[in-house]
Design a protein around this motif. Structure first.
Motif, mmCIF file in Angstrom:
data_model
loop_
_atom_site.group_PDB
_atom_site.id
_atom_site.type_symbol
_atom_site.label_atom_id
_atom_site.label_comp_id
_atom_site.label_asym_id
_atom_site.label_seq_id
_atom_site.Cartn_x
_atom_site.Cartn_y
_atom_site.Cartn_z
ATOM 1 N N PRO A 194 26.264 50.713 -18.023
ATOM 2 C CA PRO A 194 26.175 51.824 -18.973
ATOM 3 C C PRO A 194 24.801 51.907 -19.627
ATOM 4 C CG PRO A 194 28.246 50.670 -19.245
ATOM 5 C CD PRO A 194 27.423 49.852 -18.293
ATOM 6 N N GLY A 195 24.252 53.106 -19.674
ATOM 7 C CA GLY A 195 22.957 53.313 -20.286
ATOM 8 C C GLY A 195 21.774 52.945 -19.426
ATOM 9 N N LYS A 196 22.022 52.528 -18.202
ATOM 10 C CA LYS A 196 20.948 52.137 -17.306
ATOM 11 C C LYS A 196 21.010 52.929 -16.011
ATOM 12 C CE LYS A 196 20.445 47.352 -18.898
ATOM 13 N NZ LYS A 196 20.391 45.934 -18.460
ATOM 14 N N GLU A 197 19.869 53.023 -15.342
ATOM 15 C CA GLU A 197 19.819 53.654 -14.035
ATOM 16 C C GLU A 197 20.379 52.722 -12.976
ATOM 17 O OE1 GLU A 197 15.874 56.510 -14.606
ATOM 18 O OE2 GLU A 197 15.884 54.923 -13.106
ATOM 19 N N THR B 125 26.885 42.189 -15.398
ATOM 20 C CA THR B 125 27.999 43.107 -15.591
ATOM 21 C C THR B 125 27.588 44.529 -15.230
ATOM 22 O OG1 THR B 125 29.020 41.755 -17.319
ATOM 23 C CG2 THR B 125 29.587 44.092 -17.279
ATOM 24 N N ALA B 126 28.320 45.141 -14.308
ATOM 25 C CA ALA B 126 27.998 46.479 -13.843
ATOM 26 C C ALA B 126 29.022 46.924 -12.820
ATOM 27 C CB ALA B 126 26.596 46.519 -13.213
ATOM 28 N N MET B 127 28.953 48.201 -12.468
ATOM 29 C CA MET B 127 29.657 48.692 -11.300
ATOM 30 C C MET B 127 28.763 48.428 -10.091
ATOM 31 S SD MET B 127 32.539 50.195 -10.394
ATOM 32 C CE MET B 127 33.119 51.170 -11.779
ATOM 33 N N TYR B 128 29.318 47.782 -9.086
ATOM 34 C CA TYR B 128 28.559 47.445 -7.888
ATOM 35 C C TYR B 128 28.936 48.372 -6.748
ATOM 36 C CZ TYR B 128 26.606 43.216 -9.906
ATOM 37 O OH TYR B 128 25.899 42.326 -10.684
ATOM 38 N N TYR B 129 27.917 48.916 -6.086
ATOM 39 C CA TYR B 129 28.104 49.877 -5.016
ATOM 40 C C TYR B 129 27.520 49.364 -3.709
ATOM 41 C CZ TYR B 129 28.886 53.143 -8.881
ATOM 42 O OH TYR B 129 29.348 53.762 -10.010
ATOM 43 N N SER C 111 24.632 52.615 2.645
ATOM 44 C CA SER C 111 24.107 52.511 3.998
ATOM 45 C C SER C 111 23.038 53.570 4.231
ATOM 46 C CB SER C 111 25.236 52.670 5.017
ATOM 47 O OG SER C 111 24.734 52.653 6.342
ATOM 48 N N ARG C 112 22.022 53.199 4.997
ATOM 49 C CA ARG C 112 20.923 54.090 5.344
ATOM 50 C C ARG C 112 20.637 53.957 6.831
ATOM 51 N NH1 ARG C 112 15.807 56.393 4.309
ATOM 52 N NH2 ARG C 112 14.042 55.243 5.229
ATOM 53 N N ARG C 113 20.448 55.084 7.506
ATOM 54 C CA ARG C 113 20.232 55.080 8.954
ATOM 55 C C ARG C 113 18.754 54.946 9.286
ATOM 56 N NH1 ARG C 113 24.679 59.473 11.280
ATOM 57 N NH2 ARG C 113 26.509 58.185 10.760
ATOM 58 N N ALA C 114 18.219 53.788 8.944
ATOM 59 C CA ALA C 114 16.851 53.408 9.249
ATOM 60 C C ALA C 114 16.748 51.910 9.054
ATOM 61 C CB ALA C 114 15.855 54.134 8.346
ATOM 62 N N ASN C 115 15.824 51.263 9.765
ATOM 63 C CA ASN C 115 15.693 49.818 9.640
ATOM 64 C C ASN C 115 14.791 49.395 8.486
ATOM 65 O OD1 ASN C 115 13.227 50.502 10.719
ATOM 66 N ND2 ASN C 115 13.259 48.957 12.342
ATOM 67 N N THR C 116 14.243 50.363 7.782
ATOM 68 C CA THR C 116 13.476 50.090 6.583
ATOM 69 C C THR C 116 14.296 50.495 5.367
ATOM 70 O OG1 THR C 116 12.374 52.238 6.764
ATOM 71 C CG2 THR C 116 11.250 50.334 7.697
ATOM 72 N N CYS C 117 14.370 49.619 4.408
ATOM 73 C CA CYS C 117 15.131 49.879 3.200
ATOM 74 C C CYS C 117 14.246 50.571 2.170
ATOM 75 C CB CYS C 117 15.697 48.577 2.650
ATOM 76 S SG CYS C 117 16.736 47.686 3.832
ATOM 77 N N SER C 118 14.875 51.397 1.359
ATOM 78 C CA SER C 118 14.109 52.247 0.471
ATOM 79 C C SER C 118 14.839 52.442 -0.845
ATOM 80 C CB SER C 118 13.849 53.597 1.163
ATOM 81 O OG SER C 118 12.971 54.404 0.404
ATOM 82 N N HIS C 119 14.350 53.371 -1.642
ATOM 83 C CA HIS C 119 14.978 53.731 -2.905
ATOM 84 C C HIS C 119 16.416 54.181 -2.666
ATOM 85 C CE1 HIS C 119 15.702 56.070 -6.594
ATOM 86 N NE2 HIS C 119 14.801 55.276 -7.143
ATOM 87 N N TRP C 120 17.264 53.971 -3.667
ATOM 88 C CA TRP C 120 18.681 54.278 -3.485
ATOM 89 C C TRP C 120 18.942 55.746 -3.166
ATOM 90 C CZ3 TRP C 120 21.022 57.781 -6.680
ATOM 91 C CH2 TRP C 120 20.443 58.014 -7.934
ATOM 92 N N LEU C 121 18.054 56.627 -3.587
ATOM 93 C CA LEU C 121 18.211 58.043 -3.272
ATOM 94 C C LEU C 121 18.107 58.325 -1.781
ATOM 95 C CD1 LEU C 121 16.200 59.711 -6.168
ATOM 96 C CD2 LEU C 121 18.660 59.899 -5.758
ATOM 97 N N ARG C 122 17.539 57.406 -1.041
ATOM 98 C CA ARG C 122 17.362 57.582 0.394
ATOM 99 C C ARG C 122 18.536 57.039 1.207
ATOM 100 N NH1 ARG C 122 13.362 60.891 2.052
ATOM 101 N NH2 ARG C 122 11.722 59.531 2.888
ATOM 102 N N PHE C 123 19.511 56.434 0.561
ATOM 103 C CA PHE C 123 20.689 55.942 1.267
ATOM 104 C C PHE C 123 21.679 57.081 1.477
ATOM 105 C CE2 PHE C 123 18.691 52.062 0.360
ATOM 106 C CZ PHE C 123 19.271 51.071 1.141
ATOM 107 N N ASN C 124 22.295 57.091 2.644
ATOM 108 C CA ASN C 124 23.096 58.230 3.080
ATOM 109 C C ASN C 124 24.559 58.165 2.649
ATOM 110 O OD1 ASN C 124 21.096 57.513 5.719
ATOM 111 N ND2 ASN C 124 20.984 59.602 4.898
#
Length: 122
Positions: A41-44, A90-94, A97-110
């Motif tokens: 809560p209150g965090k990105e 403490t947090a909600m854990y998600y 998955s992203r269709r690329a072998n390079t990991c990136s910012h969460w906005l780039r996950f599909n």
């Protein structure tokens, strides 16, 4: 449609352990990155750990040496083993998955699961 379903969350005392699981509806065709993210809560939403199709793992600084990300390819399952838990975990854990072998910012996950709650008491 790829579906991700998290499980294993719960409440634990500081210093305890939890194992989170992410069930994937189907395997990726080739390259991928999968990861765990969390949001309090209150965090990105923030990155926790990732693993790609070359089995390269990376961890956020605060969880390094405490969390381990692994995959069971035969069962299409992603695991986050958490030890020495702290109240700040403490947090909600998600799972994502992203269709690329390079990991990136969460906005780039599909694809994303609905999350599983982790609560760590002091």
């Amino acid at each position: 449609q790829v579906q991700l379903v998290e499980s294993g969350g719960g409440s634990v005392q500081a210093g305890g352990s939890l194992r989170l699981s992410c069930a994937v509806s189907r395997a990726t065709v080739s390259n991928y990155c999968m990861g765990w993210f969390r949001q309090a809560p209150g965090k990105e939403r923030e990155w926790v750990a990732t693993i790609n199709s070359d089995v390269i793992t990376n961890y956020e600084y605060s969880v390094k040496d405490r969390f381990t990300i692994t995959g069971n390819n035969a069962k299409n399952t992603l695991i986050l083993q958490m030890h020495s838990l702290k109240p700040e975990d403490t947090a909600m854990y998600y799972c994502a998955s992203r269709r690329a072998n390079t990991c990136s910012h969460w906005l780039r996950f599909n694809y994303w699961g609905k999350g599983t709650r982790v609560t760590v008491s002091s």
